[in-house]
Design an enzyme around this catalytic site. Sequence first.
Site, short mmCIF file in Angstrom:
data_model
loop_
_atom_site.label_atom_id
_atom_site.label_comp_id
_atom_site.label_asym_id
_atom_site.label_seq_id
_atom_site.Cartn_x
_atom_site.Cartn_y
_atom_site.Cartn_z
N CYS A 136 46.81 18.00 65.09
CA CYS A 136 46.51 18.08 63.66
C CYS A 136 46.12 19.51 63.26
CB CYS A 136 45.43 17.07 63.28
SG CYS A 136 45.32 16.80 61.49
N HIS A 246 47.42 12.03 65.33
CA HIS A 246 46.26 11.91 66.21
C HIS A 246 46.45 10.86 67.31
CE1 HIS A 246 43.24 14.38 64.03
NE2 HIS A 246 43.99 14.10 62.99
N GLU A 248 44.71 10.57 69.99
CA GLU A 248 43.41 10.20 70.58
C GLU A 248 42.70 9.10 69.80
OE1 GLU A 248 42.29 12.50 67.18
OE2 GLU A 248 43.85 12.87 68.70
#
Length: 318
Positions: A136, A246, A248
């Site tokens: 990001c 993202h 994660e």
Amino acid sequence: MRALLWFPLLSLLALTLPHLSTTSPTSPTSSSSQRPVIGILSQEVSRYDPTPDAESYIAASYVKFVESAGARVVPVMINQTEEEYKALFYSLNGILLPGGGVSIYSSGYARASKIFYDLAIEANQKGDFFPIWGTCLGFEQLAYLTAQKPVLVNTNTTSVTLPLNFTNEAKGSRMFQDFPDELMRALETEALTENSHMWSVSLETYNSNDDLKTFYKVLSTNTDGRTEFISTWEAYDYPIYGVQWHPEKNPFEWTRAYYAHSSNAVKVTFYFANFFVNEARKSVHSFESEEAVRKLLIYRHSQTYAGDQRPFEQIYYF
């Protein structure tokens, strides 16, 4: 399909397989290849953070992302000297530039990113393998560092989960080469990639910028209905990787209803984590001793619950 069902076991087995290093065409010669240590760059706290005395932070989900694939984490603090960053560079096996909300032009995050980016380019040109991963904001930072000028456009992508639109380059890429066909199809057809950004690198900008076009191979794009933007890329000649979304968040963040938590979403996260950590295993950088690395590991810091104020469940404050 069975490979996907048994991915947690297979991922552990995969981490034990030999990987090439820059010093040997057949096998790694440094014990660091089986004990990778990855730096995660911190960034300035925001007015929303519940710890007013802190200078910087790292969201715990990025730490868990790296640890899930068998690496340890050293937090890279902002506002250190260039000499301190250089010493750390030659000890770490890779660095992750996380998402966030600080300036990619003038923050401590931006300054540290540039130092590590320049060191990585120089080292890799000399055969000294060092990978960088940008998520990001980290993706946007890499774009700026490579183009050496602002290249972002505004997009309506602050809170949406999307499937990926793969380019023809994806199948032969390093990043996706070990992904099962079933998971690639899931990435194309299911909303598995969470986007929390208001700025993007449009495909039009990429195609008109020679610095970006000759440096990065575009692996996937997305659109906000108005602008087609790059969502995943990897450098042609360097172990530098970026995702505008993202990975994660899928297994580790729960504060937003649109985060993806399906079985496929979680598998996506761990395949990416496994890929990046395996890249770090190719680096022969190492700390001078186990004692030296233990003094810096993130284990020495405590997590703070922040889910009531921030989009992260847990944060490390420094």
